[in-house]
Design a protein around this motif. Structure first.
Motif, short mmCIF file in Angstrom:
data_model
loop_
_atom_site.label_atom_id
_atom_site.label_comp_id
_atom_site.label_asym_id
_atom_site.label_seq_id
_atom_site.Cartn_x
_atom_site.Cartn_y
_atom_site.Cartn_z
N SER A 29 0.86 -1.17 0.00
CA SER A 29 0.00 0.00 0.00
C SER A 29 0.90 1.22 0.00
O SER A 29 1.99 1.19 0.57
CB SER A 29 -0.86 -0.01 1.26
N ASN A 30 0.48 2.31 -0.63
CA ASN A 30 1.34 3.50 -0.61
C ASN A 30 1.00 4.42 0.56
O ASN A 30 1.57 5.48 0.70
CB ASN A 30 1.27 4.26 -1.94
N THR A 31 0.09 4.00 1.43
CA THR A 31 -0.29 4.87 2.55
C THR A 31 -0.04 4.25 3.91
O THR A 31 0.11 4.96 4.89
CB THR A 31 -1.78 5.25 2.47
N LEU A 57 -1.92 -2.32 -6.28
CA LEU A 57 -2.97 -1.77 -7.13
C LEU A 57 -2.82 -0.27 -7.23
O LEU A 57 -2.36 0.38 -6.29
CB LEU A 57 -4.35 -2.06 -6.53
N GLY A 58 -3.21 0.29 -8.37
CA GLY A 58 -3.34 1.73 -8.53
C GLY A 58 -2.09 2.52 -8.18
O GLY A 58 -0.99 2.23 -8.66
N MET A 59 -2.27 3.51 -7.30
CA MET A 59 -1.19 4.42 -6.95
C MET A 59 -0.04 3.74 -6.20
O MET A 59 1.06 4.27 -6.15
CB MET A 59 -1.73 5.58 -6.11
N ALA A 60 -0.27 2.58 -5.63
CA ALA A 60 0.78 1.86 -4.89
C ALA A 60 1.78 1.18 -5.83
O ALA A 60 2.81 0.70 -5.39
CB ALA A 60 0.16 0.85 -3.94
N ILE A 61 1.48 1.16 -7.13
CA ILE A 61 2.38 0.53 -8.10
C ILE A 61 3.76 1.18 -8.06
O ILE A 61 4.78 0.49 -8.10
CB ILE A 61 1.77 0.55 -9.51
N VAL A 64 5.78 -0.30 -5.24
CA VAL A 64 6.28 -1.65 -5.53
C VAL A 64 7.50 -1.59 -6.43
O VAL A 64 8.49 -2.27 -6.20
CB VAL A 64 5.16 -2.51 -6.18
N VAL A 65 7.43 -0.76 -7.47
CA VAL A 65 8.55 -0.65 -8.40
C VAL A 65 9.78 -0.11 -7.66
O VAL A 65 10.89 -0.61 -7.84
CB VAL A 65 8.19 0.24 -9.61
N THR A 66 9.58 0.87 -6.80
CA THR A 66 10.69 1.44 -6.03
C THR A 66 11.31 0.40 -5.10
O THR A 66 12.55 0.29 -5.03
CB THR A 66 10.21 2.67 -5.22
N VAL A 67 10.50 -0.37 -4.40
CA VAL A 67 11.00 -1.42 -3.51
C VAL A 67 11.82 -2.43 -4.30
O VAL A 67 12.94 -2.80 -3.92
CB VAL A 67 9.84 -2.12 -2.75
N ALA A 68 11.28 -2.87 -5.44
CA ALA A 68 11.99 -3.85 -6.29
C ALA A 68 13.32 -3.28 -6.78
O ALA A 68 14.34 -3.98 -6.76
CB ALA A 68 11.12 -4.25 -7.48
N THR A 83 4.17 -9.07 -13.92
CA THR A 83 2.85 -9.26 -14.52
C THR A 83 2.03 -8.00 -14.28
O THR A 83 1.98 -7.50 -13.15
CB THR A 83 2.12 -10.45 -13.86
N THR A 84 1.40 -7.49 -15.33
CA THR A 84 0.49 -6.36 -15.18
C THR A 84 -0.89 -6.79 -15.64
O THR A 84 -1.04 -7.65 -16.52
CB THR A 84 0.95 -5.14 -15.99
#
Length: 134
Positions: A29-31, A57-61, A64-68, A83-84
């Motif tokens: 989650s981004n929040t 999902l959504g804005m949290a993408i 996820v990309v930053t963490v990876a 996968t998208t």
């Protein structure tokens, strides 16, 4: 006593019984949590399971990309799969579905993972010794 032990052994956590549940999946989650909470959790999952799936999902993408990318750029992980997709979400039962983007990134341990984890642990122990002696 035997009945209690049998009950505990047969105990199932509701989430783990759900279809499609994966023990090595982190839904980001981004929040809710800070970025490095997810980075450190992903490292722990990779230690346990050798790989981790980051999902958002959504804005949290972006999170996820930053963490990876942090895990890959610091040598901890290799990218195995991305996968998208889009899924339909409803605000409530009567509302019409709203399509939301979804991403899943599967990361595996790098060859240097265990070495990097050991070095980080050693560094933390040295810092703790310095702090306790000060």
């Amino acid at each position: 006593m035997e009945v209690i032990t049998e009950g505990v052994n047969n105990l199932a956590v509701a989430d783990s019984a759900a279809p499609g549940y994966q023990r090595n999946r982190i839904q980001v989650s981004n929040t809710k949590k800070p970025l490095f909470f997810y980075v450190n959790l992903a490292k722990r999952y990779m230690q346990q399971f050798n790989e981790v799936e980051l999902s958002a999902l959504g804005m949290a993408i972006a999170t996820v990309v930053t963490v990876a990318e942090i895990l890959k750029n610091n040598g901890f992980a290799i990218e195995k799969r991305i996968t998208t997709s889009t899924i339909d979400m409803r605000e409530d039962a009567a509302a019409r579905p709203i399509p939301k983007p979804k991403i899943e990134i599967m990361l595996g341990k790098s060859e240097k993972f265990d070495e990097l984890i050991a070095a980080a642990k050693e560094e933390d122990e040295e810092e703790n010794l310095e702090e306790s002696s000060a």
